[in-house]
Enzyme design. Structure first.
Site, PDB file in Angstrom:
ATOM      1  N   MET A 182       0.779  -1.233   0.000  1.00  0.00           N
ATOM      2  CA  MET A 182       0.000   0.000   0.000  1.00  0.00           C
ATOM      3  C   MET A 182       0.816   1.292   0.000  1.00  0.00           C
ATOM      4  O   MET A 182       0.254   2.374  -0.032  1.00  0.00           O
ATOM      5  CB  MET A 182      -0.892   0.051   1.257  1.00  0.00           C
ATOM      6  CG  MET A 182      -1.928  -1.023   1.332  1.00  0.00           C
ATOM      7  SD  MET A 182      -2.761  -1.346  -0.218  1.00  0.00           S
ATOM      8  CE  MET A 182      -3.282   0.261  -0.687  1.00  0.00           C
ATOM      9  N   GLY A 402      -5.405  -4.364   0.394  1.00  0.00           N
ATOM     10  CA  GLY A 402      -5.416  -5.822   0.394  1.00  0.00           C
ATOM     11  C   GLY A 402      -5.735  -6.394   1.760  1.00  0.00           C
ATOM     12  O   GLY A 402      -6.492  -7.347   1.877  1.00  0.00           O
TER      13      GLY A 402
END
Ligand code: SF4
Lengths: 775, 79
Positions: A182, A402
């Site tokens: 991320m 995720g």
């Protein structure tokens, strides 16, 4: 006798399953009716006690109800009250409780003695960890100890880790695996808007007319959100466009599948902006009032060498200069580079440019795990900013996460080397806030970031780091160019602690293994992709001596002499920690909901102001933190978002005559990341028992490779042999192969490359050059 | 094996066809909505093999547009 009990129980459970489905249907289709006789005699709750929690697995953060019977979690259903999933659940979610009961669950601490693991007591293990840390700090300095955590850490786990390492010990050696997934999203947000995390929320799905998926296999990775999109398509005339390098289940379910050459998404995004300007689709008043234009450095490198450093130098430019820059990105030129037809580029641009169409862009690893990941995030925002399609229902650039708490724990608590729960270590004011809340001298907090994840493992290899504590993550499966880092961890003079629930390749490198309590075996909170914080209570007892990661850290902190800062009581520590943590975010821009609200509701979206979640930020209609009518991008001092001039630059390693294929890696729906939990769920393991290499059918035909044949993949880092998959789940474009990374017996990361985005330091797992041979 | 429940979405005008197709499978119990294009599907299988065969069968039904899962129950056989 037994059979009859079983039959009764099965029919009872079937009725319960029906009840759950009817409730979910009622949430999705208000007014839906079923024949009366079907609803008669539905069980209420039987002996099951249903308790709410966010799902353990992905960043969608579905609300689930867990059925507890006799102290054991036995069932999961989607929570119809959850605004995230409205009663739905995916295959991983509803099997999640089985992951708690695998046969080889770690239940006792283990210490390595003379090369063998020996069972010990929790007290002895924690004593040893604390004394090793103290000894390492004394001998080598505070920057020789480190912690590597996770986007699966609960909020309290990450918070106490940061407080102990940054606040008390005084090292910024705090990183988390979200760096690997991320970090580019974060730097994208910071550079474009000055504030992290999406401006919109999942409800955008109910309003958007067009969905553009940028390298994002949502059908497998965000299945419940994808179901919500398909559900919208059954009710309204919407379009789903899948822009990807590989044909997947998502492509097959989309209205249009567009395949591009790896790395050329940079050029495609610029071509869309070129078309928007050329056709007069720019929302001029929005851009004039709310945007600046900037450019940064170019030819910025790939981070392949140790101690690589990069700092961007942003420079303001004019709209005219930006327009001139885009002349290199005409659809005709970009078509040649990307393999996407001029028609398809214009097709996408026309939807973004149509003022009557609401557009949602969604992305995850394809854009983030990219050596120009920050740029790619900027470029998608550019499209939305030029057209003014942002911060309102249905117009939404949406970066998906995720992991269940990559946002909540890593990004909001700030468990990255440069971060603090509020702000960054480099900022004196932010250090002062942290020091006050943490009750430590401000000088304790170092103003200098140390190592991002890849560099942290390189430092372990070099010997700059001697002690590493790894929690809730499996880097010995997930690190790129893995062999170097596995060898590093095994070197003399390194001390590794691993907290986990099962043996993994990472526990294999540990000197001490601590058994952790999993998910609902303890209390905690996660924060999902849409800024929603969700609470879960402890529902069952953890097995053996397992202990929550939060409490493990607190016990060690106390042993190191930080009793004053770690004053928490065992019965109430989660509440105390959360209440302490939310002081960092007070105010209209990031206020967090009180714990009582989280306990009552299926989560709350921050900023939580005056008892209400803020669904759309930066828009005065919805966001109380704005200070002017219309839009206010208040993350930037002048309230303006930035449109960035970012060029196309090639990948770090591109196919050549020796290594002629692209290697792409990723996930499958059945398995959660490295499979350490889902491979212990029999039905999921059976459905997807081992990794494979997907080939393009034409390439396979040429090399006479069929499904199941052994294939050797060789990169400059090494080689691996695995079975082929042809024309099965996914179909790579010609001269590309795809390998999932969930299988610890076939470690694809042994041969991937550790190049990363110089701004976010997030590795690119999607592109390196590989040779493919039939064995 | 877990008992599973799904929302089954038919293709346009194919609700009856889907109902028939699903009802003809032994491990499936189907409950159609009275007033919407939606069916509830409950599946109940005895072992992994049966589960896989069922999955394959479901995949071949042409009137089925989308199956969305709702719940899974871990029955005593599986605990
Ligand atoms: S979509 Fe993600 S959060 Fe939702 S049930 Fe599946 S794994 Fe869990």
């Amino acid at each position: 006798m037994y059979t009859s009990v079983l039959t009764d129980r099965r029919s009872f459970i079937k009725r319960m399953a029906l009840l759950s489905a009817m409730t979910a249907a009622a949430t999705m289709f208000p007014g839906i009716l079923f024949a009366e006789e079907q609803e008669r005699g539905l069980p209420k709750n039987g002996n099951l006690d249903w308790k709410k929690a966010p799902c353990r697995f992905c960043g969608v953060g579905c609300g689930v109800l867990v059925g507890i019977e006799n102290g054991k979690a036995v069932a999961v259903k989607g929570d119809p009250k959850s605004e995230v999933n409205k009663g739905l659940c995916c295959v991983k979610g509803y099997h999640s409780v089985i992951a708690m009961y695998g046969k080889d669950r770690l239940t006792k601490p283990l210490i390595k003695k003379n090369g063998k693991y020996v069972e010990t007591s929790m007290k002895e293990a924690l004593d040893l960890i604390a004394s090793k840390m103290k000894e390492t700090i004394k001998d080598y300095g505070k920057d020789a100890v480190s912690i590597y955590g996770s986007g699966q850490w609960t909020i309290p786990d990450g918070y106490v880790a940061s407080k102990l390492f940054k606040g008390c010990i005084g090292t910024n050696n705090v990183e988390a695996n979200a760096r690997l997934c991320m970090a580019s999203a974060v730097t994208g947000f910071m550079t474009s808007f000055g504030m992290d995390e999406p401006m919109g929320c999942y409800e955008d799905i109910d309003y958007a007319d067009v969905f553009v998926l940028w390298g994002n296999n949502m059908a497998e990775m965000h299945p419940v959100l994808f179901s919500r999109m398909l559900d919208q398509r059954s009710k309204r005339n919407i379009k789903i466009i899948d822009l990807a390098t590989r044909t997947t289940r998502t492509s097959k379910a989309s209205d249009r599948s567009i395949i591009f050459e790896p790395q050329t998404d940079l050029a495609i995004a610029n071509a869309i902006c070129y078309e928007i300007i050329k056709n007069g689709w720019v929302n001029k008043s929005f851009v004039e009032k709310h945007c600046n234009f900037s450019k940064g450095l170019t030819n910025i490198g790939y981070g392949l060498e140790d101690k690589f450093k990069f700092k961007d130098k942003p420079e303001k430019i004019t709209f005219e200069e930006y327009k001139k820059f885009l002349e290199d990105y005409t659809p005709e030129k970009v078509s040649k580079l990307s393999g996407v037809s001029v028609r398809d580029i214009k097709y996408m641009a026309s939807y973004y440019g149509d003022p009557n169409k609401k557009v949602m862009s969604l992305w995850c690893m394809g854009v983030n795990q990219h050596t120009r990941g920050t740029w790619m995030n900027n470029l998608v925002y550019n499209i939305h900013l030029l057209t003014g399609k942002i911060s309102e229902p249905g117009n939404s650039p949406f970066s998906l996460t995720g992991q269940p708490s990559a946002c909540g724990t890593v990004r909001e608590v700030g468990t990255l080397t440069h971060k603090l729960p509020k702000g960054v270590v480099m900022n004196k004011k932010h250090r002062e806030i942290a020091a006050k809340i943490w009750d430590v001298p401000v000088e304790n907090i170092s103003p200098k970031p140390t190592y991002h994840t890849v560099e942290m493992f390189r430092a372990l290899d070099r010997g700059d780091i001697k002690f590493m504590w790894i929690q809730v993550t499996n880097p010995m499966v997930t690190m790129p160019k893995l062999k170097r880092y596995r060898d590093a961890a095994k070197k003399e003079g390194r001390f590794i602690v691993v907290s986990d629930i099962y043996p993994t390749p990472t526990t294999d490198i540990a000197d001490v293994i601590l058994p952790s309590a999993m998910w609902i075996e303890r209390e905690g909170m996660y924060g999902n992709s849409e800024r929603r914080t969700q609470y879960f209570e402890q529902m069952v007892e953890p097995p053996g001596e397992s202990m929550s990661d939060t409490w493990q850290l607190i016990e060690v902190a106390k042993r190191m002499g930080y009793e004053k800062q770690f004053y928490y009581k065992e019965e109430t520590h989660i509440e105390e920690i959360y209440n302490e943590y939310i002081q960092f975010h007070k105010g209209k821009k990031h206020g967090m909901a009180p714990l009582e609200v989280l306990k009552e509701e299926s989560g709350a979206i921050w900023p939580y102001v005056d008892g209400k979640s803020t669904q759309w930020r930066f828009n005065s209609k919805y966001d109380p933190a704005t200070t002017k009518e219309g839009f206010d991008f208040y993350g930037k001092p002048d309230g303006r978002a930035v449109i960035w001039q970012r060029p196309y630059e090639p990948a770090a390693e591109v196919p050549d005559s020796d290594y002629p294929y692209w290697l792409n890696t990723g996930r499958v729906i059945e398995h959660w990341h490295t499979g350490s939990m889902t491979r212990r769920i029999p039905v999921l393991h059976k459905a997807m028992p081992y990794a494979y290499v997907e080939l393009n059918p034409e390439d396979a035909k040429r090399m006479r490779i069929k499904t199941g044949d052994k294939v050797k993949l060789t990169t400059r880092r090494g080689e691996i042999i695995m079975p082929a998959s042809v024309n099965e789940r996914g179909i790579p474009a010609p001269m590309q192969v795809f390998v999932p990374f969930f299988d610890e017996n076939m470690l694809i990361n042994d041969i991937t490359l550790d190049s990363f985005c110089p701004i976010s330091k997030e590795p690119d797992y999607k592109k390196c050059a590989v040779k493919v041979e039939k064995v | 094996m877990p008992i599973k429940s799904y929302l089954a979405h038919p293709h346009k005008d194919k609700k009856d066809e889907l109902f028939k197709a699903l009802s003809s499978i032994e491990q499936c119990e189907v409950i159609p909505a009275e007033n919407k294009d939606l069916l509830i599907l409950i599946t109940d299988t005895q072992n992994n093999f049966e589960e896989d065969t069922l999955k394959e069968k479901l995949e071949t039904i042409t009137s089925l547009k989308l199956l969305a899962m709702v719940s899974g129950f871990n029955t005593p056989k599986n605990t």
